[in-house]
Design an enzyme around this catalytic site. Structure first.
Site, PDB file in Angstrom:
ATOM      1  N   ASP A  50      43.903 -17.248 -24.105  1.00  0.00           N
ATOM      2  CA  ASP A  50      42.795 -16.958 -23.088  1.00  0.00           C
ATOM      3  C   ASP A  50      42.460 -15.563 -23.072  1.00  0.00           C
ATOM      4  O   ASP A  50      43.445 -14.606 -22.793  1.00  0.00           O
ATOM      5  CB  ASP A  50      43.211 -17.414 -21.747  1.00  0.00           C
ATOM      6  CG  ASP A  50      42.399 -17.360 -20.642  1.00  0.00           C
ATOM      7  OD1 ASP A  50      41.487 -18.260 -20.556  1.00  0.00           O
ATOM      8  OD2 ASP A  50      42.069 -16.330 -20.158  1.00  0.00           O
ATOM      9  N   ASP A  92      46.845   0.231 -40.243  1.00  0.00           N
ATOM     10  CA  ASP A  92      48.198  -0.558 -40.472  1.00  0.00           C
ATOM     11  C   ASP A  92      48.648  -0.278 -41.832  1.00  0.00           C
ATOM     12  O   ASP A  92      48.062   0.468 -42.567  1.00  0.00           O
ATOM     13  CB  ASP A  92      47.910  -1.860 -40.480  1.00  0.00           C
ATOM     14  CG  ASP A  92      48.814  -2.996 -39.852  1.00  0.00           C
ATOM     15  OD1 ASP A  92      50.027  -2.285 -39.743  1.00  0.00           O
ATOM     16  OD2 ASP A  92      48.551  -3.858 -39.156  1.00  0.00           O
TER      17      ASP A  92
END
Length: 659
Positions: A239, A364
């Site tokens: 959510d 990353d």
């Protein structure tokens, strides 16, 4: 407030051209100056460290000046070689371990570390050192001492992957060891109490700082919309509104407030910008076969929303995802088919332009590395991949290595993670692909954060005190309480729980000593038991054993079937009442389990003692599912990777908890 690109350059010019800026102090309270080799300068009755050993007070050494001006002054003095070192985020080399090449072992290799710090001029590193907090702290102090003796005395920023949770995956997290052990962040979403998440992050902040770690490569603001995805356990669920509030609270706790970095902050890196949770077929983009995200244009704003919580809390840094977004158009143009760390549309256009992010962008790990045939195809059958096969240069694998560095920085990355290849970055600068002003801009952003956190004044920690702070009793109790609260009750037929004191129990993957401590009687067979207690985890398969990450991550099916050890234990229990908890590193399909148990829980990392407190009624499970639990693999395959709680007829819907 951090500076935009134009403001960074403006402050650089101001620091060099404005006498008023140079002469006007901003503060005059004497800070503690931690030092080993630097001499002290006395000016106006105050003390300063002579970090560049020139016998005079430089602006960057003057702790009274604004961090932006100090960073600009230091960058002005630096060569291109110095800038290149600042722009790399290396790995601290270890000794004495099977994974020493990726930084795990019994201690640091100080000789190799010195070559990186002094020789290559790198001053930001990830640590993967575990074990005794005193050892970690004293080892980090030894590295800071090396850094203090370099030309400019630039302190190290030492970072870490998450190390305060249950699941350990090489290259993505660290074993908790002595640190307080909280539920996974999905468990914090199950509790959905931002105040608790803020306390959790504040606890982690204090533990990190105690051992000299000043940068957190967390939190994940990715959304858990693809249930097969291996990194789902590091999210705050599916959510977006819940995740936004949780991410905001996490950054506030880790950075010691909402006003940006200060001397009590751990630099926080929110990741992975953007759409990582929508992985095509659930494969993870650490792997060549999982390099695509199936996010759509209509779903993109939903996946951006959790990052807005980080921006509201003035997060210091953003890490882009490895993934290639295959279905997205931005500004009416199809997105370039490269990983986000090399995508100027996502970084310069969207992150900095549309959303106004002003902090550091750090890539990353491994996006500039060479992806060999084994990286693309996996190792031959029977052979296990090694760190040498790690590379995530998706979409640019065939470019020369210096060109990959140039493309990454030109796209908007300030610091490249997981590399010490200064030569490749310098080659990009020498060829003209990478311009010096862009390098100075990036280095200024990075160094400003070192000044803001007070690292130039005192990068050292009290090693003896570290053990008192890391995993202290109050933190351990708070983390254990959170483990219990995060558990989600799914079934409780005929009031099977709480299990009464003295009950005879047959255990599967539960420590008998913990059961006895909880007042239960342990028996050797299900037939002799009053109750069977089973610990399980979401099923998975080893589908890509020839890949470094694919051979370590949980992939494939989510449903239980004969041959799964926990499911076989359930069948072995026969007609005895079974209390079962399933560790949800991914959303388990419980269709074959639901009707065979008396009581059923979802957990997100819980110790045996904490679990038994819930089972015996000493504590209450209070969580609600942070993602739905599908009813079948067919429903999983049919759902959209980028849409929340959209599988057909879920067995347990999003937010469910037994009342």
């Amino acid at each position: 407030m951090r500076l935009s690109a134009s403001a960074v350059l403006a402050s650089f010019l101001a620091a060099n051209l404005s006498p008023a800026l140079v002469q006007t102090p901003t503060k005059s309270r004497q800070p503690v100056l931690g030092r080993r080799s630097a001499t002290l300068l006395k000016v106006d009755g105050l003390e300063f460290k002579d970090l560049n050993h020139n016998g005079k007070l430089d602006l960057y050494e003057d702790w009274r000046k604004p961090a932006s001006a100090r960073a600009a002054d230091l960058v002005r003095q630096m060569s291109v070689e110095d800038l290149a070192g600042v722009m790399l985020h290396g790995t601290l080399p270890a000794i004495g371990g099977a994974e020493a090449s990726i930084g795990r072992g019994s201690g640091y290799d100080l000789a190799r570390s010195k070559e990186m710090i002094d020789g290559k001029r790198i001053n930001t590193f990830i640590t993967r050192l575990g074990g005794d907090p005193t050892l970690i702290a004293s080892s980090n102090n030894a590295l800071q001492e090396i850094a203090e003796a370099t030309r400019f005395g630039i302190p190290l920023t030492i970072s870490t992957d998450p190390r305060n949770n249950f699941l350990y995956t090489a290259g993505a997290s660290n074993d908790a060891g002595s640190f307080s052990k909280w539920p996974e962040t999905t468990g914090m979403a199950a509790i959905n109490d931002p105040a608790l998440t803020r306390r959790y992050a504040d606890t982690v902040r204090r533990e990190y700082m105690a051992v000299g770690i000043r940068e957190a490569l967390s939190p994940q603001a990715d959304l858990a919309t693809e249930p097969r995805w291996a990194r789902l356990n590091g999210t705050f669920g599916e959510d977006a509104d819940v995740a936004r509030a949780q991410v905001k609270a996490y950054v506030e706790g880790m950075q010691n407030g909402t006003a940006g970095l200060n001397s009590g902050s751990v630099i926080t890196v929110v990741k992975h910008w953007v759409g990582y949770g929508a992985q095509k077929d659930g494969w993870d983009s650490h792997n060549y076969y999982g390099r695509y995200s199936s996010l759509t244009n209509s779903q993109l704003p939903y996946h951006v929303k959790p990052f807005l919580g980080a921006f509201e809390a003035n997060v210091a840094a953003v890490m882009p995802t490895y993934s290639i977004l295959e279905n997205i158009t931005l500004g009416g143009k199809p997105i370039e088919q490269v990983g986000a760390g090399m995508n100027s549309q996502l970084l310069t256009g969207m992150l900095r332009g549309k959303y106004g992010f002003q902090g550091v962008v750090i890539s990353d790990w491994g996006i500039t590395s060479d992806c060999s045939q084994q990286c693309r195809e996996g190792m031959p059958a029977g052979q296990r991949a090694t760190p040498a096969q790690i590379a995530m240069s998706w979409g640019v694998m065939d470019l020369p290595r210096p060109a990959r560095f140039a493309k990454t920085v030109n796209a908007g990355v300030d610091q490249i993670g997981g590399t010490e290849d200064v030569a490749a970055l310098l080659a990009a600068a020498k060829s003209g692909e990478l311009k010096e002003p862009r390098m100075r801009e990036a280095a200024t952003r990075i160094l400003q954060q070192k000044f803001e956190t007070g690292a130039f004044e005192d990068p050292y920690v009290d090693a003896d005190a570290a053990k008192k702070i890391v995993g202290n009793p109050a933190s351990l109790q708070a983390s254990a309480d959170a483990q219990k609260r995060a558990m989600v009750p799914l079934e409780n037929r005929s009031h099977a729980v709480p299990v009464k004191a003295g009950a005879k129990v047959w255990l599967f993957h539960v420590d008998p000593a913990a059961a006895r401590a909880a007042g239960l009687t342990v028996v050797e067979t299900p037939e002799a038991a009053d109750v069977v207690i089973i610990r399980a985890e979401t099923p998975s398969e080893m589908l890509h054993p020839g890949y470094f990450f694919g051979g370590r991550q949980h992939e494939g099916r989510l449903n239980f079937r004969p041959g799964d050890a926990a499911y076989d234990a359930l069948l072995k229990a026969g007609k005895k009442p079974v209390v079962m908890t399933v560790y949800m590193d991914r959303p388990a399909i419980l269709t074959e389990v639901k009707d065979k148990v008396a009581a059923l829980y979802a957990d997100f990392g819980v110790s045996d003692a904490a679990l038994l407190d819930v089972v015996t009624g000493k504590a209450k499970a209070q969580g609600h599912l942070p993602f739905e639990l599908p009813s079948s693999m067919a429903a999983v395959a049919a759902q959209s990777p980028g849409a929340p709680h959209d599988s057909a007829r879920p067995l347990y819907p999003y937010g469910y908890a037994l009342k």
